[in-house]
Structures are given as structure tokens and as C-alpha cells.
Design a protein around this motif. Structure first.
Motif, PDB file in Angstrom:
ATOM      1  N   LYS A  42      69.204  98.493  33.629  1.00  0.00           N
ATOM      2  CA  LYS A  42      69.500  99.002  34.969  1.00  0.00           C
ATOM      3  C   LYS A  42      70.987  99.205  35.225  1.00  0.00           C
ATOM      4  N   GLY A  43      71.836  98.928  34.254  1.00  0.00           N
ATOM      5  CA  GLY A  43      73.276  99.083  34.431  1.00  0.00           C
ATOM      6  C   GLY A  43      74.026  97.842  33.995  1.00  0.00           C
ATOM      7  N   LEU A  44      75.240  97.675  34.497  1.00  0.00           N
ATOM      8  CA  LEU A  44      76.072  96.525  34.170  1.00  0.00           C
ATOM      9  C   LEU A  44      75.800  95.384  35.136  1.00  0.00           C
ATOM     10  N   ALA A  45      75.769  94.181  34.612  1.00  0.00           N
ATOM     11  CA  ALA A  45      75.582  93.003  35.457  1.00  0.00           C
ATOM     12  C   ALA A  45      76.695  92.009  35.158  1.00  0.00           C
ATOM     13  N   THR A  46      77.257  91.421  36.186  1.00  0.00           N
ATOM     14  CA  THR A  46      78.219  90.342  35.992  1.00  0.00           C
ATOM     15  C   THR A  46      77.489  89.039  36.242  1.00  0.00           C
ATOM     16  N   MET A  47      77.751  88.055  35.373  1.00  0.00           N
ATOM     17  CA  MET A  47      77.054  86.783  35.506  1.00  0.00           C
ATOM     18  C   MET A  47      77.962  85.639  35.085  1.00  0.00           C
ATOM     19  N   PRO A  48      77.798  84.478  35.743  1.00  0.00           N
ATOM     20  CA  PRO A  48      78.584  83.315  35.362  1.00  0.00           C
ATOM     21  C   PRO A  48      78.115  82.785  34.009  1.00  0.00           C
ATOM     22  N   VAL A  49      79.076  82.392  33.182  1.00  0.00           N
ATOM     23  CA  VAL A  49      78.773  81.909  31.837  1.00  0.00           C
ATOM     24  C   VAL A  49      79.513  80.599  31.607  1.00  0.00           C
ATOM     25  N   VAL A  50      78.804  79.607  31.093  1.00  0.00           N
ATOM     26  CA  VAL A  50      79.405  78.328  30.724  1.00  0.00           C
ATOM     27  C   VAL A  50      79.510  78.312  29.205  1.00  0.00           C
ATOM     28  N   ASP A  51      80.741  78.272  28.691  1.00  0.00           N
ATOM     29  CA  ASP A  51      80.953  78.194  27.250  1.00  0.00           C
ATOM     30  C   ASP A  51      80.713  76.767  26.779  1.00  0.00           C
ATOM     31  N   ILE A  52      80.074  76.638  25.631  1.00  0.00           N
ATOM     32  CA  ILE A  52      79.791  75.334  25.050  1.00  0.00           C
ATOM     33  C   ILE A  52      80.393  75.326  23.648  1.00  0.00           C
ATOM     34  N   LYS A  53      81.352  74.447  23.437  1.00  0.00           N
ATOM     35  CA  LYS A  53      82.004  74.329  22.135  1.00  0.00           C
ATOM     36  C   LYS A  53      82.008  72.862  21.729  1.00  0.00           C
ATOM     37  N   GLY A  54      81.821  72.627  20.458  1.00  0.00           N
ATOM     38  CA  GLY A  54      81.824  71.266  19.953  1.00  0.00           C
ATOM     39  C   GLY A  54      81.608  71.268  18.461  1.00  0.00           C
ATOM     40  N   GLU A  55      81.300  70.111  17.930  1.00  0.00           N
ATOM     41  CA  GLU A  55      81.019  69.988  16.508  1.00  0.00           C
ATOM     42  C   GLU A  55      80.222  68.721  16.251  1.00  0.00           C
ATOM     43  N   TYR A  56      79.582  68.696  15.092  1.00  0.00           N
ATOM     44  CA  TYR A  56      78.868  67.509  14.656  1.00  0.00           C
ATOM     45  C   TYR A  56      78.923  67.423  13.142  1.00  0.00           C
ATOM     46  N   GLN A  57      78.532  66.286  12.585  1.00  0.00           N
ATOM     47  CA  GLN A  57      78.511  66.063  11.145  1.00  0.00           C
ATOM     48  C   GLN A  57      77.075  66.180  10.652  1.00  0.00           C
ATOM     49  N   ALA A  58      76.835  67.123   9.737  1.00  0.00           N
ATOM     50  CA  ALA A  58      75.498  67.316   9.169  1.00  0.00           C
ATOM     51  C   ALA A  58      75.485  66.772   7.746  1.00  0.00           C
ATOM     52  N   PRO A  59      74.391  66.102   7.357  1.00  0.00           N
ATOM     53  CA  PRO A  59      74.335  65.565   5.987  1.00  0.00           C
ATOM     54  C   PRO A  59      74.222  66.686   4.951  1.00  0.00           C
ATOM     55  N   LYS A  60      74.915  66.499   3.828  1.00  0.00           N
ATOM     56  CA  LYS A  60      74.820  67.426   2.698  1.00  0.00           C
ATOM     57  C   LYS A  60      73.703  66.951   1.775  1.00  0.00           C
ATOM     58  N   LYS A  61      73.078  67.869   1.049  1.00  0.00           N
ATOM     59  CA  LYS A  61      72.022  67.498   0.108  1.00  0.00           C
ATOM     60  C   LYS A  61      72.570  66.602  -0.998  1.00  0.00           C
ATOM     61  N   ALA A  62      73.808  66.858  -1.431  1.00  0.00           N
ATOM     62  CA  ALA A  62      74.418  66.091  -2.518  1.00  0.00           C
ATOM     63  C   ALA A  62      75.052  64.790  -2.021  1.00  0.00           C
ATOM     64  N   GLY A  63      74.903  64.494  -0.750  1.00  0.00           N
ATOM     65  CA  GLY A  63      75.504  63.300  -0.167  1.00  0.00           C
ATOM     66  C   GLY A  63      76.747  63.639   0.629  1.00  0.00           C
ATOM     67  N   GLY A  64      77.098  62.784   1.502  1.00  0.00           N
ATOM     68  CA  GLY A  64      78.248  63.016   2.365  1.00  0.00           C
ATOM     69  C   GLY A  64      77.864  63.867   3.573  1.00  0.00           C
ATOM     70  N   PHE A  65      78.889  64.323   4.256  1.00  0.00           N
ATOM     71  CA  PHE A  65      78.667  65.095   5.472  1.00  0.00           C
ATOM     72  C   PHE A  65      79.582  66.304   5.500  1.00  0.00           C
ATOM     73  N   ARG A  66      79.170  67.313   6.252  1.00  0.00           N
ATOM     74  CA  ARG A  66      80.007  68.487   6.482  1.00  0.00           C
ATOM     75  C   ARG A  66      80.099  68.732   7.978  1.00  0.00           C
ATOM     76  N   LYS A  67      81.233  69.291   8.377  1.00  0.00           N
ATOM     77  CA  LYS A  67      81.463  69.574   9.790  1.00  0.00           C
ATOM     78  C   LYS A  67      80.781  70.892  10.163  1.00  0.00           C
ATOM     79  N   VAL A  68      80.012  70.892  11.252  1.00  0.00           N
ATOM     80  CA  VAL A  68      79.358  72.091  11.765  1.00  0.00           C
ATOM     81  C   VAL A  68      79.873  72.319  13.188  1.00  0.00           C
ATOM     82  N   LYS A  69      80.417  73.509  13.418  1.00  0.00           N
ATOM     83  CA  LYS A  69      80.947  73.830  14.745  1.00  0.00           C
ATOM     84  C   LYS A  69      79.854  74.432  15.613  1.00  0.00           C
ATOM     85  N   ILE A  70      79.899  74.114  16.896  1.00  0.00           N
ATOM     86  CA  ILE A  70      78.996  74.676  17.892  1.00  0.00           C
ATOM     87  C   ILE A  70      79.838  75.608  18.758  1.00  0.00           C
TER      88      ILE A  70
END
Length: 103
Positions: A42-70
Motif C-alpha cells: 500500500k506504500g511506505l510505512a514508518t514504524m518504530p524499531v527496537v534494535d537488539i544486539k548481543g552475543e553468546y558462546q556456542a559450543p563447537k563440535k570439536a570442543g570449546g566455544f565460539r562467539k556468535v553475534k546477535i
């Protein structure tokens, strides 16, 4: 947006912060959730947006962890302050605006 809440709320927050700032302070900057433009059928719409940024540690198959960004967001179809629906601009109005700016 179809309402003036974003400007009104930002001004209220700025006033409260300035009341708490020591005399002689300057350079106040702060962010509120973004207002973004979306394309709809129907055209252009303006809308409020909440940005979500972060990170967590995910396990690796070979052991240890890797950083995953959100990096994602939540877009609202209603004003979070007054509840007014964020409507699309009418195509005819958008065309008039586009032709006025190109002239």
C-alpha cells in the motif's frame, strides 16, 4: 508514523536528563528506538524499531566455544506509546510528493 509520540517522548526524556545534568554540562546525545521506513503493498510505512544486539558462546563440535553475534530487531505496527496503527502512505500521496521533489 501517524502520531507525534516519538518527538514528544524524546523531548520529555531530554528534559528529564537535562534537569539532572550538572550546571555547565553540554553535548547531550542519546538514542531512542529507531523509526524506519518499510515498503508495503500500500506504500511506505514508518514504524518504530527496537534494535537488539548481543552475543553468546556456542559450543563447537570439536570442543570449546565460539562467539556468535546477535543483530536483529523488532518492528512494531502500532505506536508503543499511544497505540495508533502505523499506516502506509497512500500511493497517490507518495506520487504527489515524489513529483513535487523532482520538479
Amino acid at each position: 508514523m501517524q502520531c507525534e509520540c516519538y518527538s514528544r517522548v524524546k523531548n520529555l526524556i531530554e528534559g528529564k536528563i537535562r534537569e539532572q545534568m550538572p550546571e555547565g554540562s553540554r553535548g547531550l546525545e542519546f538514542d531512542l528506538p529507531s523509526i524506519r521506513i518499510g515498503f508495503t503493498d500500500k506504500g511506505l510505512a514508518t514504524m518504530p524499531v527496537v534494535d537488539i544486539k548481543g552475543e553468546y558462546q556456542a559450543p563447537k563440535k570439536a570442543g570449546g566455544f565460539r562467539k556468535v553475534k546477535i543483530d536483529t530487531y523488532i518492528a512494531s505496527t502500532y505506536c508503543p506509546f499511544c497505540g495508533v496503527k502505523c499506516k502506509s502512505d497512500e500511493p497517490a500521496a507518495a506520487e504527489k510528493t515524489a513529483s513535487a521533489t523532482s520538479a
